[in-house]
Motif scaffolding. Sequence first.
Motif, PDB file in Angstrom:
ATOM      1  N   THR A 238     -96.480 124.089  87.490  1.00  9.86           N
ATOM      2  CA  THR A 238     -95.129 123.695  87.589  1.00  9.86           C
ATOM      3  C   THR A 238     -94.859 123.865  86.510  1.00  9.86           C
ATOM      4  N   PRO A 239     -93.556 125.240  86.034  1.00  9.23           N
ATOM      5  CA  PRO A 239     -92.872 124.954  85.456  1.00  9.23           C
ATOM      6  C   PRO A 239     -92.050 123.981  84.823  1.00  9.23           C
ATOM      7  N   GLN A 240     -91.940 123.619  82.848  1.00 11.68           N
ATOM      8  CA  GLN A 240     -91.168 122.002  83.086  1.00 11.68           C
ATOM      9  C   GLN A 240     -89.891 122.677  81.696  1.00 11.68           C
ATOM     10  N   LEU A 241     -89.150 121.335  81.236  1.00  9.72           N
ATOM     11  CA  LEU A 241     -88.541 121.739  80.136  1.00  9.72           C
ATOM     12  C   LEU A 241     -89.380 121.528  79.154  1.00  9.72           C
ATOM     13  N   LEU A 242     -88.390 122.715  77.792  1.00  6.82           N
ATOM     14  CA  LEU A 242     -89.725 122.104  76.875  1.00  6.82           C
ATOM     15  C   LEU A 242     -88.864 121.046  75.589  1.00  6.82           C
ATOM     16  N   ASP A 243     -89.706 120.336  75.362  1.00  9.03           N
ATOM     17  CA  ASP A 243     -89.251 119.045  74.010  1.00  9.03           C
ATOM     18  C   ASP A 243     -90.161 118.467  73.754  1.00  9.03           C
ATOM     19  N   ARG A 244     -90.049 117.156  73.122  1.00  9.08           N
ATOM     20  CA  ARG A 244     -91.030 116.430  72.615  1.00  9.08           C
ATOM     21  C   ARG A 244     -91.872 115.672  73.131  1.00  9.08           C
ATOM     22  N   THR A 245     -91.075 115.754  74.400  1.00 10.21           N
ATOM     23  CA  THR A 245     -92.291 114.837  76.033  1.00 10.21           C
ATOM     24  C   THR A 245     -93.023 115.396  76.300  1.00 10.21           C
ATOM     25  N   THR A 246     -92.710 116.766  76.351  1.00 17.62           N
ATOM     26  CA  THR A 246     -93.806 118.047  77.300  1.00 17.62           C
ATOM     27  C   THR A 246     -94.643 118.872  76.661  1.00 17.62           C
ATOM     28  N   VAL A 247     -94.412 118.735  74.923  1.00 16.98           N
ATOM     29  CA  VAL A 247     -94.259 119.807  74.456  1.00 16.98           C
ATOM     30  C   VAL A 247     -95.002 118.401  73.249  1.00 16.98           C
ATOM     31  N   PRO A 248     -97.196 118.224  72.979  1.00 10.51           N
ATOM     32  CA  PRO A 248     -97.311 117.953  72.146  1.00 10.51           C
ATOM     33  C   PRO A 248     -97.514 118.826  70.198  1.00 10.51           C
ATOM     34  N   ARG A 249     -96.773 117.476  69.319  1.00  5.61           N
ATOM     35  CA  ARG A 249     -97.064 118.813  67.933  1.00  5.61           C
ATOM     36  C   ARG A 249     -98.291 119.542  68.298  1.00  5.61           C
ATOM     37  N   GLU A 250     -99.521 118.910  68.381  1.00  4.21           N
ATOM     38  CA  GLU A 250    -100.459 119.392  68.203  1.00  4.21           C
ATOM     39  C   GLU A 250    -100.886 120.578  69.287  1.00  4.21           C
ATOM     40  N   GLU A 251    -100.890 120.353  70.395  1.00  5.48           N
ATOM     41  CA  GLU A 251    -100.740 121.544  71.721  1.00  5.48           C
ATOM     42  C   GLU A 251     -99.817 122.440  71.953  1.00  5.48           C
ATOM     43  N   THR A 252    -100.490 123.813  72.365  1.00  5.02           N
ATOM     44  CA  THR A 252     -99.849 124.601  72.639  1.00  5.02           C
ATOM     45  C   THR A 252     -99.856 124.084  74.682  1.00  5.02           C
ATOM     46  N   ASP A 260     -95.155 129.750  71.138  1.00 12.09           N
ATOM     47  CA  ASP A 260     -94.355 130.412  70.121  1.00 12.09           C
ATOM     48  C   ASP A 260     -93.219 129.215  69.960  1.00 12.09           C
ATOM     49  N   ILE A 261     -93.632 127.807  69.999  1.00 13.37           N
ATOM     50  CA  ILE A 261     -92.870 126.841  70.206  1.00 13.37           C
ATOM     51  C   ILE A 261     -92.015 126.660  68.220  1.00 13.37           C
ATOM     52  N   SER A 262     -90.689 126.602  68.287  1.00 18.90           N
ATOM     53  CA  SER A 262     -90.471 126.268  66.753  1.00 18.90           C
ATOM     54  C   SER A 262     -89.836 124.442  67.162  1.00 18.90           C
ATOM     55  N   ALA A 263     -89.771 124.214  65.909  1.00 15.94           N
ATOM     56  CA  ALA A 263     -89.702 122.664  64.987  1.00 15.94           C
ATOM     57  C   ALA A 263     -88.455 122.086  66.016  1.00 15.94           C
ATOM     58  N   ASN A 264     -87.494 122.767  66.062  1.00 13.02           N
ATOM     59  CA  ASN A 264     -86.184 122.477  66.443  1.00 13.02           C
ATOM     60  C   ASN A 264     -86.351 121.960  68.463  1.00 13.02           C
ATOM     61  N   VAL A 265     -87.288 122.877  69.044  1.00 14.25           N
ATOM     62  CA  VAL A 265     -87.961 122.381  69.952  1.00 14.25           C
ATOM     63  C   VAL A 265     -88.254 121.287  69.839  1.00 14.25           C
ATOM     64  N   LEU A 266     -89.667 120.831  69.548  1.00 17.20           N
ATOM     65  CA  LEU A 266     -90.434 119.552  69.477  1.00 17.20           C
ATOM     66  C   LEU A 266     -90.035 118.854  68.909  1.00 17.20           C
ATOM     67  N   ASP A 267     -88.599 118.926  67.973  1.00 19.03           N
ATOM     68  CA  ASP A 267     -87.779 117.537  67.400  1.00 19.03           C
ATOM     69  C   ASP A 267     -86.997 117.166  68.423  1.00 19.03           C
ATOM     70  N   ARG A 268     -86.834 118.036  70.149  1.00 16.57           N
ATOM     71  CA  ARG A 268     -85.766 117.647  70.723  1.00 16.57           C
ATOM     72  C   ARG A 268     -86.259 117.178  72.128  1.00 16.57           C
ATOM     73  N   ARG A 269     -84.942 116.162  73.013  1.00 17.24           N
ATOM     74  CA  ARG A 269     -85.483 115.266  74.012  1.00 17.24           C
ATOM     75  C   ARG A 269     -84.548 115.711  74.914  1.00 17.24           C
ATOM     76  N   PHE A 270     -84.747 116.656  76.176  1.00 12.84           N
ATOM     77  CA  PHE A 270     -83.650 116.265  76.956  1.00 12.84           C
ATOM     78  C   PHE A 270     -84.033 114.772  78.043  1.00 12.84           C
ATOM     79  N   GLY A 271     -82.691 114.982  78.326  1.00 15.23           N
ATOM     80  CA  GLY A 271     -83.075 113.460  79.226  1.00 15.23           C
ATOM     81  C   GLY A 271     -83.596 112.950  80.454  1.00 15.23           C
ATOM     82  N   ARG A 272     -83.867 112.063  80.887  1.00 15.15           N
ATOM     83  CA  ARG A 272     -84.888 112.315  82.156  1.00 15.15           C
ATOM     84  C   ARG A 272     -84.319 112.288  83.000  1.00 15.15           C
ATOM     85  N   ASP A 273     -83.135 112.490  84.075  1.00 12.98           N
ATOM     86  CA  ASP A 273     -82.775 113.112  85.179  1.00 12.98           C
ATOM     87  C   ASP A 273     -82.965 113.903  85.172  1.00 12.98           C
TER      88      ASP A 273
END
Length: 352
Positions: A238-252, A260-273
């Motif tokens: 199941t694909p997913q949105l990439l943000d700090r809730t789905t991509v832990p910094r220590e994992e890929t 290749d996940i950028s720092a901006n992606v790891l810092d953002r957060r999309f809404g639960r909805d």
Amino acid sequence: MQTIYDAKISDYKTISILGHCFDNKAMVHLAKHLPTAELVAIKKFNLDKIREDIELVESEIILTRQLSHPNIIPYITSFVAGPEVCVVSPLMAYGSCRDLLTRHFSEGLLEPAIILILKDVLSALIYIHKKGYIHRAIRASHILVSDTGQICLTGLRYACPIIKNGKWQRAIHSFPNSTEKNLNWLSPELLQQNLQGYSEKSDIYSIGMVICELANGSEPFAGMAKTLMLTEKVRGCTPQLLDRTTVPREETIECGGDTDISANVLDRRFGRDLHELVSLCFHWDVDMRPSASQLLSHSVFKAVKKAPPLPELLKPALPLSDRVGYDTEEMENFDALAKMSQLEIFSCEWDF
């Protein structure tokens, strides 16, 4: 009074080439309709290049001319001029959502922009399904944006009817022709080509892929071998949105994503909805997957009512301005046009 666009090439003055479409078998031109001085887009299909795909072009023109919805690109007129089939449509000044991602938003659009775009796409999809068709090619390059932020869905050459002999079919078994470029967005049940077939719910899976594409900057499974992509989908990845809730910094990310996940992606957060909406689109049980109208009633679309207009959310991207056509009367080449207008205009792949 409605503008009449005659089906003759002499009524149109080509200003520039906007890009390619239909696997480079056609060119998209920016042109001026001389009787009204309005800017339009003209797709020119070379008859020699599309000889094997002429039925796709014919069916797209016929179907598009039969449909009438503010979120489906209209074909103003079509005609044959020499060795080319010409199709005239309104100018969508921002190009496609794929263009926006490529030029300005490589890590994805802002969440309010995604929701506004999705709202119009779902409206178009509800209409298409009610008319008895499955789109089968929903992706960012088939979503066009006007200068006012109006969204228009295109790519109907891949559509297929749900109604056969006057009866609504519970399942379709035909596989779309010339679909290689659409494979990443297609549902598992469509790709499996088994006896169970697929329904209009396969378009809902594609909607989930588009949400991820608009949010992440590229579609899930991008760059993955087609056979591996199919295997991943069939096994329930199941694909997913990439943000700090789905991509832990220590994992890929391993499932349908990019390592290749950028720092901006790891810092953002999309809404639960929005996360929930994506999960609904990818529901493995097709019967549990919502319809387009059910998706449109989701709470994610309530919050966006207070959002700024889409053109504001697309900055720094700029549309092709109508005044380009009026203020460059003597410009005969594309380079001079771009310089005079001071706009970021260059050829791209308008694959619609």
